[in-house]
Design an enzyme around this catalytic site. Sequence first.
Site, PDB file in Angstrom:
ATOM      1  N   SER A 145       0.860  -1.188   0.000  1.00  0.00           N
ATOM      2  CA  SER A 145       0.000   0.000   0.000  1.00  0.00           C
ATOM      3  C   SER A 145       0.892   1.232   0.000  1.00  0.00           C
ATOM      4  CB  SER A 145      -0.852  -0.002   1.271  1.00  0.00           C
ATOM      5  OG  SER A 145      -1.445   1.263   1.470  1.00  0.00           O
ATOM      6  N   TYR A 158      -2.672  -0.992  10.380  1.00  0.00           N
ATOM      7  CA  TYR A 158      -2.571  -1.223   8.928  1.00  0.00           C
ATOM      8  C   TYR A 158      -1.224  -0.707   8.414  1.00  0.00           C
ATOM      9  CZ  TYR A 158      -3.914  -1.078   3.959  1.00  0.00           C
ATOM     10  OH  TYR A 158      -3.970  -1.240   2.590  1.00  0.00           O
TER      11      TYR A 158
HETATM   12  P1  NAD Z   1     -10.925  -6.257  -0.920  1.00  0.00           P
HETATM   13  O1  NAD Z   1     -11.532  -6.146   0.421  1.00  0.00           O
HETATM   14  O2  NAD Z   1     -11.810  -6.340  -2.104  1.00  0.00           O
HETATM   15  O3  NAD Z   1      -9.913  -7.482  -1.000  1.00  0.00           O
HETATM   16  C1  NAD Z   1      -9.294  -8.077   0.101  1.00  0.00           C
HETATM   17  C2  NAD Z   1      -9.492  -9.574  -0.017  1.00  0.00           C
HETATM   18  O4  NAD Z   1      -8.718 -10.228   0.987  1.00  0.00           O
HETATM   19  C3  NAD Z   1     -10.962  -9.994   0.182  1.00  0.00           C
HETATM   20  O5  NAD Z   1     -11.344 -10.856  -0.866  1.00  0.00           O
HETATM   21  C4  NAD Z   1     -10.930 -10.722   1.512  1.00  0.00           C
HETATM   22  O6  NAD Z   1     -11.886 -11.753   1.649  1.00  0.00           O
HETATM   23  C5  NAD Z   1      -9.523 -11.283   1.497  1.00  0.00           C
HETATM   24  N1  NAD Z   1      -9.065 -11.667   2.836  1.00  0.00           N
HETATM   25  C6  NAD Z   1      -9.236 -10.993   4.002  1.00  0.00           C
HETATM   26  N2  NAD Z   1      -8.712 -11.703   5.014  1.00  0.00           N
HETATM   27  C7  NAD Z   1      -8.192 -12.835   4.463  1.00  0.00           C
HETATM   28  C8  NAD Z   1      -7.534 -13.958   5.001  1.00  0.00           C
HETATM   29  N3  NAD Z   1      -7.265 -14.066   6.324  1.00  0.00           N
HETATM   30  N4  NAD Z   1      -7.155 -14.947   4.152  1.00  0.00           N
HETATM   31  C9  NAD Z   1      -7.413 -14.856   2.827  1.00  0.00           C
HETATM   32  N5  NAD Z   1      -8.037 -13.818   2.271  1.00  0.00           N
HETATM   33  C10 NAD Z   1      -8.423 -12.811   3.087  1.00  0.00           C
HETATM   34  O7  NAD Z   1      -9.984  -4.977  -1.054  1.00  0.00           O
HETATM   35  P2  NAD Z   1      -8.806  -4.671  -2.098  1.00  0.00           P
HETATM   36  O8  NAD Z   1      -8.722  -3.208  -2.176  1.00  0.00           O
HETATM   37  O9  NAD Z   1      -8.947  -5.452  -3.341  1.00  0.00           O
HETATM   38  O10 NAD Z   1      -7.534  -5.174  -1.272  1.00  0.00           O
HETATM   39  C11 NAD Z   1      -6.534  -6.002  -1.822  1.00  0.00           C
HETATM   40  C12 NAD Z   1      -5.191  -5.590  -1.253  1.00  0.00           C
HETATM   41  O11 NAD Z   1      -4.866  -4.288  -1.713  1.00  0.00           O
HETATM   42  C13 NAD Z   1      -5.142  -5.528   0.269  1.00  0.00           C
HETATM   43  O12 NAD Z   1      -3.908  -6.062   0.721  1.00  0.00           O
HETATM   44  C14 NAD Z   1      -5.208  -4.039   0.566  1.00  0.00           C
HETATM   45  O13 NAD Z   1      -4.597  -3.694   1.778  1.00  0.00           O
HETATM   46  C15 NAD Z   1      -4.431  -3.511  -0.626  1.00  0.00           C
HETATM   47  N6  NAD Z   1      -4.672  -2.100  -0.920  1.00  0.00           N
HETATM   48  C16 NAD Z   1      -5.888  -1.655  -1.338  1.00  0.00           C
HETATM   49  C17 NAD Z   1      -6.062  -0.317  -1.612  1.00  0.00           C
HETATM   50  C18 NAD Z   1      -7.369   0.246  -2.085  1.00  0.00           C
HETATM   51  O14 NAD Z   1      -7.518   1.491  -2.118  1.00  0.00           O
HETATM   52  N7  NAD Z   1      -8.344  -0.546  -2.477  1.00  0.00           N
HETATM   53  C19 NAD Z   1      -4.991   0.583  -1.453  1.00  0.00           C
HETATM   54  C20 NAD Z   1      -3.772   0.092  -1.016  1.00  0.00           C
HETATM   55  C21 NAD Z   1      -3.616  -1.250  -0.753  1.00  0.00           C
END
Ligand code: NAD
Length: 261
Positions: A145, A158
């Site tokens: 992130s 986080y």
């Molecule tokens: P999202 O919530 O759609 O995806 C996260 C996924 O991780 C979900 O499918 C959830 O079920 C899964 N998950 C949660 N706990 C888990 C576990 N213990 N075991 C297996 N799977 C698990 O959100 P996203 O934005 O697609 O997030 C994906 C990644 O991107 C994350 O690591 C998040 O921190 C990172 N991220 C997202 C953003 C954003 O703005 N969307 C920005 C920076 C980083």
Amino acid sequence: MYTDLTDKVVIITGAATGIGKAIAKRFASEGSKVVINYFKEEENPEGLVKEIEEAGGTASIIQGDVSKEEDVQGFVRFAHDTYGRLDIYVNNAGIENEVPSENLPIEDWQRVINTNLTGTFLGCREAAKYMLEHGIKGSIINVSSVHEIIPWPHFAHYAASKGGVKLLMESLALEFAPDGIRVNNIAPGAIDTPINAEKFSDPEKKKGVEKLIPLGYIGEPEQVASCAVFLASDQASYVTGTTLIADGGMTKYPGFQAGKG
Ligand code: NAD
């Protein structure tokens, strides 16, 4: 198209939704064989597999919790049993929640660290172990992130987890470079996924986030997925130990835009 990704076997964690889902679809469109890990039963990605197969791709699914050692070991075993090898491992699963730090419950701290940091460590360890045992010069990619760089009050757990993933990645890149295994991070900024659904449904909050982005708009998961296939491909063969930031410029001090500061 990255033709060298054809028939490569890739595991993506937390890939039923958001960024992970886009990464799964993109690898499948490159001809890779995709193992989709999902967590919650209500997110069962059978529909995603069908969509990939109808488009001519190959994918299968495995349920599991990235913070559990035996589950992560199971993902790698599943990839080997199903497709005979493992070339690429994407640690994408992640969670966050907002809590002022003086009231941050130990349960929230542990849940976020266990998923985001320990889950990534387990994925890196098991993937590297497999690649070393099988002489595979593979690629490991962690979705960290911008908060591996930017501090984030009320989300200290986080930010701590993602900051941890930065030095974990850099240490492992150094450790496995002699074996030809590359380890990199992608640092997304604000991306339109379920993790942000509540925030972005409030127009004021959404506008506040957009102000922090020099390019002026919230990113799409596909824009992160294109970073993942690049990093996994031979086009990035000399890239290891680095973070590819996909944030519309968010980490470049937008407060200083237009001569301010
Ligand atoms: P999202 O919530 O759609 O995806 C996260 C996924 O991780 C979900 O499918 C959830 O079920 C899964 N998950 C949660 N706990 C888990 C576990 N213990 N075991 C297996 N799977 C698990 O959100 P996203 O934005 O697609 O997030 C994906 C990644 O991107 C994350 O690591 C998040 O921190 C990172 N991220 C997202 C953003 C954003 O703005 N969307 C920005 C920076 C980083």
